[in-house]
Scaffold this motif. Structure first.
Motif, PDB file in Angstrom:
ATOM      1  N   MET A   1      33.281  77.139   8.995  1.00 28.80           N
ATOM      2  CA  MET A   1      33.600  76.840   7.606  1.00 28.80           C
ATOM      3  C   MET A   1      32.799  77.723   6.660  1.00 28.80           C
ATOM      4  O   MET A   1      31.644  78.053   6.930  1.00 28.80           O
ATOM      5  CB  MET A   1      33.290  75.369   7.295  1.00 28.80           C
ATOM      6  N   ARG A   2      33.417  78.112   5.555  1.00 30.17           N
ATOM      7  CA  ARG A   2      32.672  78.846   4.539  1.00 30.17           C
ATOM      8  C   ARG A   2      31.669  77.914   3.871  1.00 30.17           C
ATOM      9  O   ARG A   2      31.883  76.713   3.751  1.00 30.17           O
ATOM     10  CB  ARG A   2      33.628  79.409   3.482  1.00 30.17           C
ATOM     11  N   ALA A   3      30.572  78.463   3.444  1.00 32.39           N
ATOM     12  CA  ALA A   3      29.526  77.662   2.803  1.00 32.39           C
ATOM     13  C   ALA A   3      29.907  77.410   1.346  1.00 32.39           C
ATOM     14  O   ALA A   3      29.356  78.019   0.419  1.00 32.39           O
ATOM     15  CB  ALA A   3      28.193  78.385   2.907  1.00 32.39           C
ATOM     16  N   TRP A   4      30.847  76.502   1.127  1.00 31.52           N
ATOM     17  CA  TRP A   4      31.283  76.171  -0.222  1.00 31.52           C
ATOM     18  C   TRP A   4      30.388  75.067  -0.767  1.00 31.52           C
ATOM     19  O   TRP A   4      30.260  74.000  -0.175  1.00 31.52           O
ATOM     20  CB  TRP A   4      32.742  75.714  -0.206  1.00 31.52           C
ATOM     21  N   THR A   5      29.738  75.336  -1.886  1.00 33.99           N
ATOM     22  CA  THR A   5      28.806  74.367  -2.468  1.00 33.99           C
ATOM     23  C   THR A   5      29.308  73.818  -3.802  1.00 33.99           C
ATOM     24  O   THR A   5      28.578  73.114  -4.491  1.00 33.99           O
ATOM     25  CB  THR A   5      27.427  75.011  -2.672  1.00 33.99           C
ATOM     26  N   PHE A  12      38.729  71.938   0.959  1.00 34.32           N
ATOM     27  CA  PHE A  12      39.803  72.050   1.958  1.00 34.32           C
ATOM     28  C   PHE A  12      41.130  71.843   1.245  1.00 34.32           C
ATOM     29  O   PHE A  12      41.210  71.094   0.279  1.00 34.32           O
ATOM     30  CB  PHE A  12      39.644  71.005   3.060  1.00 34.32           C
ATOM     31  N   GLY A  13      42.197  72.475   1.759  1.00 35.10           N
ATOM     32  CA  GLY A  13      43.483  72.462   1.075  1.00 35.10           C
ATOM     33  C   GLY A  13      44.082  71.089   0.872  1.00 35.10           C
ATOM     34  O   GLY A  13      44.771  70.852  -0.128  1.00 35.10           O
ATOM     35  N   PHE A  14      43.855  70.170   1.813  1.00 38.10           N
ATOM     36  CA  PHE A  14      44.481  68.854   1.674  1.00 38.10           C
ATOM     37  C   PHE A  14      43.939  68.083   0.479  1.00 38.10           C
ATOM     38  O   PHE A  14      44.645  67.248  -0.097  1.00 38.10           O
ATOM     39  CB  PHE A  14      44.288  68.033   2.963  1.00 38.10           C
ATOM     40  N   ARG A  15      42.703  68.338   0.082  1.00 36.43           N
ATOM     41  CA  ARG A  15      42.076  67.535  -0.965  1.00 36.43           C
ATOM     42  C   ARG A  15      42.793  67.646  -2.317  1.00 36.43           C
ATOM     43  O   ARG A  15      43.270  66.641  -2.850  1.00 36.43           O
ATOM     44  CB  ARG A  15      40.600  67.904  -1.093  1.00 36.43           C
ATOM     45  N   PRO A  16      42.885  68.827  -2.916  1.00 39.14           N
ATOM     46  CA  PRO A  16      43.531  68.878  -4.235  1.00 39.14           C
ATOM     47  C   PRO A  16      45.035  68.664  -4.175  1.00 39.14           C
ATOM     48  O   PRO A  16      45.615  68.015  -5.058  1.00 39.14           O
ATOM     49  CB  PRO A  16      43.191  70.280  -4.748  1.00 39.14           C
ATOM     50  N   PHE A  17      45.686  69.180  -3.130  1.00 39.23           N
ATOM     51  CA  PHE A  17      47.148  69.110  -3.114  1.00 39.23           C
ATOM     52  C   PHE A  17      47.653  67.707  -2.808  1.00 39.23           C
ATOM     53  O   PHE A  17      48.669  67.272  -3.377  1.00 39.23           O
ATOM     54  CB  PHE A  17      47.711  70.128  -2.125  1.00 39.23           C
ATOM     55  N   PHE A  18      46.981  66.985  -1.932  1.00 38.46           N
ATOM     56  CA  PHE A  18      47.403  65.608  -1.684  1.00 38.46           C
ATOM     57  C   PHE A  18      47.184  64.744  -2.918  1.00 38.46           C
ATOM     58  O   PHE A  18      48.047  63.943  -3.287  1.00 38.46           O
ATOM     59  CB  PHE A  18      46.633  65.011  -0.503  1.00 38.46           C
ATOM     60  N   LEU A  19      46.033  64.903  -3.555  1.00 46.21           N
ATOM     61  CA  LEU A  19      45.730  64.075  -4.722  1.00 46.21           C
ATOM     62  C   LEU A  19      46.672  64.394  -5.882  1.00 46.21           C
ATOM     63  O   LEU A  19      47.276  63.493  -6.477  1.00 46.21           O
ATOM     64  CB  LEU A  19      44.275  64.279  -5.141  1.00 46.21           C
ATOM     65  N   ARG A  79      40.988  80.482  12.259  1.00 44.00           N
ATOM     66  CA  ARG A  79      40.607  81.250  11.079  1.00 44.00           C
ATOM     67  C   ARG A  79      39.952  80.332  10.052  1.00 44.00           C
ATOM     68  O   ARG A  79      40.150  79.117  10.064  1.00 44.00           O
ATOM     69  CB  ARG A  79      41.851  81.883  10.461  1.00 44.00           C
ATOM     70  N   LEU A  80      39.163  80.913   9.154  1.00 43.91           N
ATOM     71  CA  LEU A  80      38.517  80.124   8.118  1.00 43.91           C
ATOM     72  C   LEU A  80      39.558  79.639   7.113  1.00 43.91           C
ATOM     73  O   LEU A  80      40.456  80.382   6.714  1.00 43.91           O
ATOM     74  CB  LEU A  80      37.462  80.966   7.394  1.00 43.91           C
ATOM     75  N   PRO A  81      39.459  78.393   6.671  1.00 45.63           N
ATOM     76  CA  PRO A  81      40.444  77.854   5.716  1.00 45.63           C
ATOM     77  C   PRO A  81      40.231  78.406   4.314  1.00 45.63           C
ATOM     78  O   PRO A  81      39.152  78.916   3.985  1.00 45.63           O
ATOM     79  CB  PRO A  81      40.177  76.350   5.758  1.00 45.63           C
ATOM     80  N   LEU A  82      41.250  78.311   3.512  1.00 42.08           N
ATOM     81  CA  LEU A  82      41.159  78.694   2.105  1.00 42.08           C
ATOM     82  C   LEU A  82      40.377  77.620   1.359  1.00 42.08           C
ATOM     83  O   LEU A  82      40.749  76.444   1.383  1.00 42.08           O
ATOM     84  CB  LEU A  82      42.562  78.824   1.521  1.00 42.08           C
ATOM     85  N   THR A  83      39.287  78.011   0.720  1.00 42.43           N
ATOM     86  CA  THR A  83      38.443  77.064  -0.002  1.00 42.43           C
ATOM     87  C   THR A  83      38.009  77.664  -1.340  1.00 42.43           C
ATOM     88  O   THR A  83      38.255  78.830  -1.626  1.00 42.43           O
ATOM     89  CB  THR A  83      37.167  76.716   0.812  1.00 42.43           C
ATOM     90  N   PRO A  86      39.545  80.645  -4.633  1.00 47.59           N
ATOM     91  CA  PRO A  86      40.899  81.052  -4.224  1.00 47.59           C
ATOM     92  C   PRO A  86      41.838  79.855  -4.066  1.00 47.59           C
ATOM     93  O   PRO A  86      43.005  79.920  -4.443  1.00 47.59           O
ATOM     94  CB  PRO A  86      40.662  81.758  -2.884  1.00 47.59           C
ATOM     95  N   LEU A  87      41.306  78.756  -3.529  1.00 49.42           N
ATOM     96  CA  LEU A  87      42.106  77.542  -3.434  1.00 49.42           C
ATOM     97  C   LEU A  87      42.433  77.011  -4.824  1.00 49.42           C
ATOM     98  O   LEU A  87      43.565  76.580  -5.094  1.00 49.42           O
ATOM     99  CB  LEU A  87      41.361  76.484  -2.620  1.00 49.42           C
ATOM    100  N   ALA A  88      41.459  77.048  -5.721  1.00 52.24           N
ATOM    101  CA  ALA A  88      41.687  76.590  -7.095  1.00 52.24           C
ATOM    102  C   ALA A  88      42.777  77.431  -7.766  1.00 52.24           C
ATOM    103  O   ALA A  88      43.596  76.903  -8.533  1.00 52.24           O
ATOM    104  CB  ALA A  88      40.390  76.664  -7.896  1.00 52.24           C
ATOM    105  N   ALA A  89      42.807  78.735  -7.482  1.00 48.71           N
ATOM    106  CA  ALA A  89      43.838  79.595  -8.063  1.00 48.71           C
ATOM    107  C   ALA A  89      45.226  79.197  -7.564  1.00 48.71           C
ATOM    108  O   ALA A  89      46.195  79.174  -8.330  1.00 48.71           O
ATOM    109  CB  ALA A  89      43.546  81.053  -7.719  1.00 48.71           C
ATOM    110  N   LEU A  90      45.325  78.864  -6.277  1.00 50.37           N
ATOM    111  CA  LEU A  90      46.610  78.438  -5.733  1.00 50.37           C
ATOM    112  C   LEU A  90      47.045  77.106  -6.345  1.00 50.37           C
ATOM    113  O   LEU A  90      48.218  76.911  -6.675  1.00 50.37           O
ATOM    114  CB  LEU A  90      46.504  78.318  -4.211  1.00 50.37           C
ATOM    115  N   VAL A  91      46.091  76.197  -6.506  1.00 53.63           N
ATOM    116  CA  VAL A  91      46.386  74.922  -7.171  1.00 53.63           C
ATOM    117  C   VAL A  91      46.856  75.177  -8.597  1.00 53.63           C
ATOM    118  O   VAL A  91      47.806  74.549  -9.085  1.00 53.63           O
ATOM    119  CB  VAL A  91      45.145  74.009  -7.166  1.00 53.63           C
ATOM    120  N   GLY A  92      46.202  76.128  -9.270  1.00 50.22           N
ATOM    121  CA  GLY A  92      46.594  76.476 -10.631  1.00 50.22           C
ATOM    122  C   GLY A  92      48.021  76.982 -10.708  1.00 50.22           C
ATOM    123  O   GLY A  92      48.759  76.661 -11.659  1.00 50.22           O
TER     124      GLY A  92
END
Length: 398
Positions: A1-5, A12-19, A79-83, A86-92
């Motif tokens: 996992m990337r060190a996302w702080t 993780f992708g499921f968090r913003p998109f599911f909510l 592979r490392l997940p999108l976090t 970059p994930l925020a941009a996709l959500v946007g």
């Protein structure tokens, strides 16, 4: 996992998109009901019915597919997940699509379509890159169907721009057909797999029948029936093939030992959700020869198969990937029953158009299910994953 702080919701992708997908599912239906009741409506270039259908199929389902695939594909490719950002941009991009479609009468049809289509195109490209880099060819059909889903969305926009009624056109049927195919493909993997894991944990000797040649045949029949229905929704041939495909899917479902899973809602709901796939085939077969209205039949898939399967996956995956026990609480089980009630009411409303209370009941159940998901899962999806539990001496630790 990337060190996302940063914020946990971007971990993780499921968090913003599911909510956000659940919130939009509830909010979009409220806006639709208000417009139906003669209240203020959105300044969209779509007619109200087509806006509603588009946002349920391409808007809501697009978000859930993104959340599921951005979580599942990294697990399968290594592979490392999108976090993070970059994930925020996709959500946007997804949010801009919802704004663009809803305000398309103000921003213009072409800009609104561009905003809406940017999200599925970028998502398909990102997932395709990960599959190629990880050489995980098993997921190629899923990404191919996602690309077809995006193309269908574009056709839906073109139909609306030409002054058509896309909610009753081939673009909607093709998009809905792709969604059903994805449920047959992905659901055909996860439903027996999760059932097998649960039965094994309980010490049961029963096992779902593994994927095999029979599954390929039933999926082939389903694909043929969906293609014919999308192109020619009426006629004896469509009805006959839909009937055969529906019975084949019933048989497929009975091979997964679902009747043994009544003790755990997280498992039985997967079987209940998949049951709406064969029921949908039987419904469109009946509609093809005029036995029931087409909208009632389509909602068996739209609200039943898509709605309940996505809710089942979101509730389960959110618990598992956030470190929570895979067991449904009573409120979570209540979400499932609220949605099942909604689907039944919506189907009956199609058969009894004078009984408007059925539409209100269907809307209430839908909003309760997805609004309830947002409320219950908000702390789960916005807070960091729970650390693995380590028992102390009182709990049996050495």
């Amino acid at each position: 996992m990337r060190a996302w702080t940063g914020p946990a919701i971007l971990g993780f992708g499921f968090r913003p998109f599911f909510l956000l997908g659940a919130i939009w599912a509830a909010l979009a239906l409220v806006l639709w009901i208000v417009a139906l009741a003669g209240g203020p409506s959105l300044p969209t270039a779509f007619d109200p019915v087509s806006w509603h259908a588009h946002e349920m199929l391409f808007g809501y389902l697009g978000a859930v597919l993104a959340g599921f695939l951005l979580t599942a594909v990294p697990n399968r490719t290594g592979r490392l997940p999108l976090t993070g950002w970059p994930l925020a941009a996709l959500v946007g991009l997804w949010i801009l699509g919802r704004i663009g479609v809803s305000l398309s009468a103000l921003v213009g049809v072409a800009p609104a379509a561009a905003l809406d289509l940017a999200f599925p195109v970028v998502l398909a490209a990102a997932l395709g890159r990960e599959i190629l880099a990880g050489r995980n060819w098993r997921n190629v059909p899923v990404v191919a169907l996602l690309a077809v889903f995006a193309i269908t969305n574009a056709l839906y926009h073109l139909s609306a721009a030409a002054g058509g009624f896309p909610a009753n056109g081939p673009a909607l049927r093709i998009g809905l057909g792709v969604a059903v195919l994805l449920i047959m493909l992905i659901g055909g993997r996860i439903v027996p797999s999760f059932t097998r894991n649960w039965l094994t944990a309980r010490g049961s000797a029963a096992r779902p029948v593994p994927f095999g040649r029979a599954d390929r045949v039933t999926m082939g029949l389903g694909l043929a029936a969906l293609l014919l229905w999308a192109l020619r929704p009426e006629g004896a041939a469509t009805a006959a093939l839909g009937l055969v495909a529906g019975l084949a899917q019933v048989w497929r479902l009975t091979r997964w030992s679902g009747y043994r899973t009544g003790a755990e809602p997280l498992v039985w709901v997967l079987h209940a959700a998949y049951a709406f796939v064969p029921l949908g085939f039987l419904a469109v077969a009946a509609a093809a020869v005029g036995l029931i209205p087409a909208p009632a039949a389509e909602h068996v898939w739209m609200a039943g198969a898509i709605g309940l399967m996505t809710l089942a996956v979101m509730t389960r995956a959110s618990l598992g990937h956030s470190g929570r026990p895979l067991a449904a609480t009573r409120p979570i089980a209540g979400l499932y029953w609220a949605l099942i009630l909604s689907v039944a009411a919506r189907f009956l409303a199609g058969l009894l158009p004078d009984q408007t209370w059925l539409l209100h009941l269907a809307a209430a159940g839908w909003v309760a299910a997805f609004g309830g998901f947002a409320v219950i899962y908000w702390p789960i999806l916005t807070r960091p994953r729970l650390a693995p539990h380590r028992p102390n001496r009182r709990e049996g630790a050495p």
